[in-house]
Design an enzyme around this catalytic site. Structure first.
Site, PDB file in Angstrom:
ATOM      1  CG  MET A   3       2.578  -0.090  -9.163  1.00 25.31           C
ATOM      2  SD  MET A   3       1.570   0.739 -10.407  1.00 25.31           S
ATOM      3  CE  MET A   3       0.075  -0.236 -10.347  1.00 25.31           C
ATOM      4  CE  LYS A  33      12.141  -0.582 -18.351  1.00 27.76           C
ATOM      5  NZ  LYS A  33      11.510  -1.231 -17.213  1.00 27.76           N
ATOM      6  N   GLY A  65       0.570  -8.535  -9.110  1.00 27.27           N
ATOM      7  CA  GLY A  65       1.269  -7.688 -10.073  1.00 27.27           C
ATOM      8  C   GLY A  65       2.758  -7.627  -9.841  1.00 27.27           C
ATOM      9  CG  HIS A 103      10.672   2.513 -20.422  1.00 26.81           C
ATOM     10  ND1 HIS A 103      10.754   1.678 -21.505  1.00 26.81           N
ATOM     11  CD2 HIS A 103       9.528   2.180 -19.770  1.00 26.81           C
ATOM     12  CE1 HIS A 103       9.703   0.874 -21.522  1.00 26.81           C
ATOM     13  NE2 HIS A 103       8.940   1.149 -20.469  1.00 26.81           N
ATOM     14  CG  HIS A 104      11.312   6.341 -16.076  1.00 20.59           C
ATOM     15  ND1 HIS A 104      12.217   5.871 -15.166  1.00 20.59           N
ATOM     16  CD2 HIS A 104      10.306   5.427 -16.121  1.00 20.59           C
ATOM     17  CE1 HIS A 104      11.782   4.739 -14.655  1.00 20.59           C
ATOM     18  NE2 HIS A 104      10.624   4.442 -15.225  1.00 20.59           N
ATOM     19  CB  THR A 126       7.691  -7.744 -12.057  1.00 24.78           C
ATOM     20  OG1 THR A 126       8.389  -6.636 -11.473  1.00 24.78           O
ATOM     21  CG2 THR A 126       6.438  -7.252 -12.747  1.00 24.78           C
ATOM     22  NE  ARG A 128       9.931  -2.358   4.483  1.00 29.06           N
ATOM     23  CZ  ARG A 128      10.550  -1.822   3.470  1.00 29.06           C
ATOM     24  NH1 ARG A 128      10.783  -2.519   2.411  1.00 29.06           N
ATOM     25  NH2 ARG A 128      10.979  -0.590   3.523  1.00 29.06           N
ATOM     26  CB  ALA A 177      -0.931  -0.013   1.214  1.00 30.73           C
ATOM     27  N   GLY A 234      10.884  -5.237 -20.191  1.00 31.02           N
ATOM     28  CA  GLY A 234      10.194  -6.534 -20.180  1.00 31.02           C
ATOM     29  C   GLY A 234       9.084  -6.554 -21.215  1.00 31.02           C
ATOM     30  CB  THR A 235       6.585  -4.035 -22.238  1.00 34.56           C
ATOM     31  OG1 THR A 235       6.076  -4.010 -20.906  1.00 34.56           O
ATOM     32  CG2 THR A 235       5.455  -3.921 -23.226  1.00 34.56           C
TER      33      THR A 235
HETATM   34  P1  NAD Z   1       7.612   0.210  -4.558  1.00 32.95           P
HETATM   35  O1  NAD Z   1       8.983  -0.190  -4.144  1.00 32.95           O
HETATM   36  O2  NAD Z   1       7.272   1.658  -4.690  1.00 32.95           O
HETATM   37  O3  NAD Z   1       6.552  -0.412  -3.524  1.00 32.95           O
HETATM   38  C1  NAD Z   1       6.626  -1.706  -2.979  1.00 32.95           C
HETATM   39  C2  NAD Z   1       5.958  -1.668  -1.618  1.00 32.95           C
HETATM   40  O4  NAD Z   1       5.856  -3.006  -1.117  1.00 32.95           O
HETATM   41  C3  NAD Z   1       6.777  -0.854  -0.594  1.00 32.95           C
HETATM   42  O5  NAD Z   1       5.941   0.097   0.028  1.00 32.95           O
HETATM   43  C4  NAD Z   1       7.243  -1.916   0.403  1.00 32.95           C
HETATM   44  O6  NAD Z   1       7.339  -1.420   1.737  1.00 32.95           O
HETATM   45  C5  NAD Z   1       6.128  -2.949   0.272  1.00 32.95           C
HETATM   46  N1  NAD Z   1       6.506  -4.269   0.795  1.00 32.95           N
HETATM   47  C6  NAD Z   1       7.714  -4.846   0.810  1.00 32.95           C
HETATM   48  N2  NAD Z   1       7.649  -6.049   1.420  1.00 32.95           N
HETATM   49  C7  NAD Z   1       6.362  -6.211   1.799  1.00 32.95           C
HETATM   50  C8  NAD Z   1       5.680  -7.236   2.496  1.00 32.95           C
HETATM   51  N3  NAD Z   1       6.312  -8.313   2.935  1.00 32.95           N
HETATM   52  N4  NAD Z   1       4.342  -7.097   2.706  1.00 32.95           N
HETATM   53  C9  NAD Z   1       3.704  -5.994   2.279  1.00 32.95           C
HETATM   54  N5  NAD Z   1       4.304  -4.974   1.628  1.00 32.95           N
HETATM   55  C10 NAD Z   1       5.616  -5.092   1.390  1.00 32.95           C
HETATM   56  O7  NAD Z   1       7.319  -0.550  -5.919  1.00 32.95           O
HETATM   57  P2  NAD Z   1       6.182  -0.254  -7.005  1.00 32.95           P
HETATM   58  O8  NAD Z   1       6.724   0.621  -8.076  1.00 32.95           O
HETATM   59  O9  NAD Z   1       4.924   0.133  -6.309  1.00 32.95           O
HETATM   60  O10 NAD Z   1       6.020  -1.706  -7.637  1.00 32.95           O
HETATM   61  C11 NAD Z   1       5.629  -2.797  -6.834  1.00 32.95           C
HETATM   62  C12 NAD Z   1       5.711  -4.072  -7.669  1.00 32.95           C
HETATM   63  O11 NAD Z   1       4.757  -4.002  -8.738  1.00 32.95           O
HETATM   64  C13 NAD Z   1       7.071  -4.282  -8.334  1.00 32.95           C
HETATM   65  O12 NAD Z   1       7.355  -5.660  -8.364  1.00 32.95           O
HETATM   66  C14 NAD Z   1       6.844  -3.756  -9.748  1.00 32.95           C
HETATM   67  O13 NAD Z   1       7.748  -4.301 -10.697  1.00 32.95           O
HETATM   68  C15 NAD Z   1       5.434  -4.230  -9.966  1.00 32.95           C
HETATM   69  N6  NAD Z   1       4.702  -3.553 -11.031  1.00 32.95           N
HETATM   70  C16 NAD Z   1       3.934  -4.337 -11.806  1.00 32.95           C
HETATM   71  C17 NAD Z   1       3.138  -3.796 -12.804  1.00 32.95           C
HETATM   72  C18 NAD Z   1       2.246  -4.701 -13.596  1.00 32.95           C
HETATM   73  O14 NAD Z   1       1.502  -4.225 -14.465  1.00 32.95           O
HETATM   74  N7  NAD Z   1       2.256  -6.010 -13.312  1.00 32.95           N
HETATM   75  C19 NAD Z   1       3.155  -2.405 -13.011  1.00 32.95           C
HETATM   76  C20 NAD Z   1       3.956  -1.604 -12.188  1.00 32.95           C
HETATM   77  C21 NAD Z   1       4.727  -2.198 -11.188  1.00 32.95           C
END
Ligand code: NAD
Length: 272
Positions: free
Chosen positions: A17, A160, A99, A156-157, A101, A39, A13, A166-167
């Site tokens: 994302m 990255k 979601g 990309h920005h 990755t 976390r 949260a 990956g896309t």
């Molecule tokens: P981020 O680092 O900003 O956020 C991750 C969050 O997860 C952090 O707030 C962290 O504290 C929390 N976290 C870590 N361990 C945890 C646990 N054990 N329990 C609960 N929360 C925990 O990353 P982001 O940019 O928000 O991306 C998150 C993930 O989503 C990445 O793996 C990213 O690659 C993926 N992503 C996927 C898509 C998609 O379309 N599938 C799109 C964007 C990002």
């Protein structure tokens, strides 16, 4: 307001994302946020989820432990958390939208096993546009055949870390698969040092441009003598991934156990 509200718990949260997901859920008539998890010990703990996401207080406090209730769990956190989160969803018998990755082979095996018990949508890209573009890539490649040259340009920005994206790899894979070829034999990401060499027949070139704040742009080109086709997708807002994941959450709520992708959610899985 729609008749049925899909209850969701957001894991990760506090992340980029996660906060977008909270905003999308609270701004929608189709969902209700019943839990927000990040976390243990993170700065978002104990905060109201709405406040964390920069909107108004919504009466849901960010906790550090996932205790699924009757809701769809939407997990965009980190790979280290994936196995534990899947197990909690299985124990509670609730659907999962994953979601995150970069999950390893062990987590993928746990995911596959869990999908015998609960419905799961897992995808590395929840964008509706990219999911459709991947299918269009395969359809076009199959119709055109391997004699057409394929090139991909992605932007990309500047922050990255990985290249090509990956896309871009996913699009290249769709082209290779549709023409019964193996991507590893075809991919070309560097043409430097080969100035005197012409393009190899059948190769799939990928150019990665990095700079500025671009959320992600992909152009897939099919070229032959006398004509060229270009298929492009431009993302301008991370919210597209959140909206796609929530569309998946609503879809998966009433599914039988199984492992699904965004292509299943859009009804595109059978199109190749
Ligand atoms: P981020 O680092 O900003 O956020 C991750 C969050 O997860 C952090 O707030 C962290 O504290 C929390 N976290 C870590 N361990 C945890 C646990 N054990 N329990 C609960 N929360 C925990 O990353 P982001 O940019 O928000 O991306 C998150 C993930 O989503 C990445 O793996 C990213 O690659 C993926 N992503 C996927 C898509 C998609 O379309 N599938 C799109 C964007 C990002």
């Amino acid at each position: 307001m729609s008749e049925h509200l899909t209850p969701v718990v957001i894991v990760g949260a506090r992340g980029r994302m996660g906060r977008v997901l909270i905003r999308e859920v609270t701004g929608s008539d189709n969902f209700v946020l019943v839990g927000a998890v990040d976390r243990s010990g993170g700065p978002g703990r104990g905060l109201d989820a709405g406040r964390l996401a920069g909107t108004v207080d919504i009466g849901v406090t960010v906790t550090d432990e996932l205790i699924p209730r009757r809701a769809v769990v939407v997990d965009f956190s980190l790979p280290q958390a994936t196995v534990g989160n899947i197990r909690r969803c299985v124990d509670a018998g609730v659907p999962l939208v994953l979601g995150t990755t970069g999950i390893d082979a062990e987590a993928r095996a746990v995911l596959s096993e869990a999908s015998r018990t609960i419905p799961i949508v897992s995808d590395a890209n929840f964008s509706v546009g990219i999911t459709l573009l991947s299918r269009l890539a395969g359809l076009a490649a199959r119709a055109l055949g391997p004699s057409w040259d394929t090139e991909i340009i992605e932007i990309h920005h500047k922050h990255k870390r990985d290249a090509p994206s990956g896309t871009a790899l996913r699009l290249a894979k769709a082209v290779a698969k549709a023409t019964d070829r193996n991507l590893a034999d075809l991919i070309r990401t560097d043409r430097s040092g080969s100035a005197s060499e012409p393009r190899h027949e059948g190769e799939i070139g990928i150019v990665a441009v990095r700079g500025g704040d671009s959320v992600g742009e992909h152009t897939l080109m099919f070229l032959t003598d006398g004509e060229r086709i270009e298929l492009s997708h431009r993302a301008s807002d991370r919210a597209i991934f959140a909206r796609g994941a929530l569309r998946a959450a609503r879809w998966v709520e009433s599914r039988e156990p199984g492992l699904y992708s965004m292509a299943d959610v859009l009804g595109l899985a059978d199109l190749g």
